[in-house]
Design a protein around this motif. Structure first.
Motif, PDB file in Angstrom:
ATOM      1  N   ASP A   1      23.500 -34.773 -40.414  1.00 50.95           N
ATOM      2  CA  ASP A   1      24.458 -34.227 -39.449  1.00 50.95           C
ATOM      3  C   ASP A   1      25.827 -34.817 -39.774  1.00 50.95           C
ATOM      4  O   ASP A   1      26.274 -35.786 -39.156  1.00 50.95           O
ATOM      5  CB  ASP A   1      24.017 -34.578 -38.025  1.00 50.95           C
TER       6      ASP A   1
ATOM      7  N   HIS B   1      27.460 -49.094 -32.796  1.00 46.68           N
ATOM      8  CA  HIS B   1      27.576 -47.751 -33.377  1.00 46.68           C
ATOM      9  C   HIS B   1      26.726 -47.564 -34.632  1.00 46.68           C
ATOM     10  O   HIS B   1      26.584 -46.440 -35.117  1.00 46.68           O
ATOM     11  CB  HIS B   1      29.033 -47.450 -33.710  1.00 46.68           C
ATOM     12  N   LYS B   2      26.166 -48.631 -35.136  1.00 47.75           N
ATOM     13  CA  LYS B   2      25.433 -48.548 -36.399  1.00 47.75           C
ATOM     14  C   LYS B   2      24.178 -47.685 -36.298  1.00 47.75           C
ATOM     15  O   LYS B   2      23.897 -46.884 -37.194  1.00 47.75           O
ATOM     16  CB  LYS B   2      25.079 -49.945 -36.904  1.00 47.75           C
ATOM     17  N   LYS B   3      23.423 -47.817 -35.235  1.00 47.30           N
ATOM     18  CA  LYS B   3      22.191 -47.037 -35.088  1.00 47.30           C
ATOM     19  C   LYS B   3      22.509 -45.549 -35.005  1.00 47.30           C
ATOM     20  O   LYS B   3      21.868 -44.735 -35.671  1.00 47.30           O
ATOM     21  CB  LYS B   3      21.413 -47.486 -33.856  1.00 47.30           C
ATOM     22  N   SER B   4      23.504 -45.202 -34.215  1.00 51.11           N
ATOM     23  CA  SER B   4      23.909 -43.804 -34.094  1.00 51.11           C
ATOM     24  C   SER B   4      24.354 -43.253 -35.448  1.00 51.11           C
ATOM     25  O   SER B   4      23.977 -42.139 -35.839  1.00 51.11           O
ATOM     26  CB  SER B   4      25.039 -43.691 -33.072  1.00 51.11           C
TER      27      SER B   4
ATOM     28  N   MET C   1      23.478 -44.268 -38.444  1.00 49.24           N
ATOM     29  CA  MET C   1      22.324 -44.116 -39.339  1.00 49.24           C
ATOM     30  C   MET C   1      21.441 -42.930 -38.936  1.00 49.24           C
ATOM     31  O   MET C   1      20.915 -42.229 -39.806  1.00 49.24           O
ATOM     32  CB  MET C   1      21.504 -45.403 -39.378  1.00 49.24           C
ATOM     33  N   LEU C   2      21.288 -42.690 -37.646  1.00 47.98           N
ATOM     34  CA  LEU C   2      20.491 -41.538 -37.195  1.00 47.98           C
ATOM     35  C   LEU C   2      21.135 -40.225 -37.621  1.00 47.98           C
ATOM     36  O   LEU C   2      20.456 -39.327 -38.124  1.00 47.98           O
ATOM     37  CB  LEU C   2      20.301 -41.573 -35.678  1.00 47.98           C
ATOM     38  N   HIS C   3      22.433 -40.110 -37.416  1.00 50.23           N
ATOM     39  CA  HIS C   3      23.139 -38.887 -37.832  1.00 50.23           C
ATOM     40  C   HIS C   3      23.100 -38.726 -39.352  1.00 50.23           C
ATOM     41  O   HIS C   3      22.902 -37.618 -39.859  1.00 50.23           O
ATOM     42  CB  HIS C   3      24.587 -38.894 -37.347  1.00 50.23           C
TER      43      HIS C   3
ATOM     44  N   ALA D   1      20.774 -39.874 -41.397  1.00 51.53           N
ATOM     45  CA  ALA D   1      19.408 -39.518 -41.789  1.00 51.53           C
ATOM     46  C   ALA D   1      19.091 -38.051 -41.487  1.00 51.53           C
ATOM     47  O   ALA D   1      18.299 -37.425 -42.189  1.00 51.53           O
ATOM     48  CB  ALA D   1      18.401 -40.419 -41.074  1.00 51.53           C
ATOM     49  N   ASN D   2      19.743 -37.518 -40.459  1.00 52.06           N
ATOM     50  CA  ASN D   2      19.513 -36.121 -40.079  1.00 52.06           C
ATOM     51  C   ASN D   2      20.464 -35.152 -40.782  1.00 52.06           C
ATOM     52  O   ASN D   2      20.501 -33.969 -40.443  1.00 52.06           O
ATOM     53  CB  ASN D   2      19.642 -35.959 -38.562  1.00 52.06           C
TER      54      ASN D   2
ATOM     55  N   SER E   1      28.598 -35.137 -36.918  1.00 51.21           N
ATOM     56  CA  SER E   1      28.352 -36.229 -35.975  1.00 51.21           C
ATOM     57  C   SER E   1      28.493 -37.590 -36.653  1.00 51.21           C
ATOM     58  O   SER E   1      28.977 -38.548 -36.037  1.00 51.21           O
ATOM     59  CB  SER E   1      26.961 -36.098 -35.354  1.00 51.21           C
ATOM     60  N   THR E   2      28.067 -37.676 -37.902  1.00 54.59           N
ATOM     61  CA  THR E   2      28.211 -38.934 -38.644  1.00 54.59           C
ATOM     62  C   THR E   2      29.680 -39.307 -38.737  1.00 54.59           C
ATOM     63  O   THR E   2      30.061 -40.452 -38.471  1.00 54.59           O
ATOM     64  CB  THR E   2      27.607 -38.811 -40.060  1.00 54.59           C
TER      65      THR E   2
END
Length: 83
Positions: free
Chosen positions: A68, A56-59, A61-63, A65-66, A71-72
């Motif tokens: 969001d 779940h770490k990549k998801s 970090m993506l949220h 960074a965006n 979603s985070t």
């Protein structure tokens, strides 16, 4: 501090109220605020990443960074359900 995914739990105004009682200049107060808010943010991110499962770490970090926040937070919530 802008609105972060954890803003409903940690209110930056509490920090501001504490700094308001100090006998320091507004420049010093602003500088301290930036340092404290940044430190707090990094500590929270570190804690979350420590507790999140690797998948779940990549998801997360993506949220993050965006910017969001919804979603985070959902990644955090879903990860806690599985712990």
């Amino acid at each position: 501090m802008g609105k972060y995914f954890y803003a409903h739990i940690i209110d930056p105004e509490d920090l501001h109220r504490e700094l308001d009682v100090l006998d320091i200049t507004s420049h010093e107060k602003n500088h301290l605020t930036l340092i404290l808010e940044s430190s707090l943010h990094h500590q929270i991110i570190d804690l979350v990443l420590t507790e999140l499962p690797d998948e779940h770490k990549k998801s997360f970090m993506l949220h993050l960074a965006n910017d969001d926040n919804e979603s985070t937070w959902k990644v955090v919530e879903l990860s806690l359900i599985h712990i």
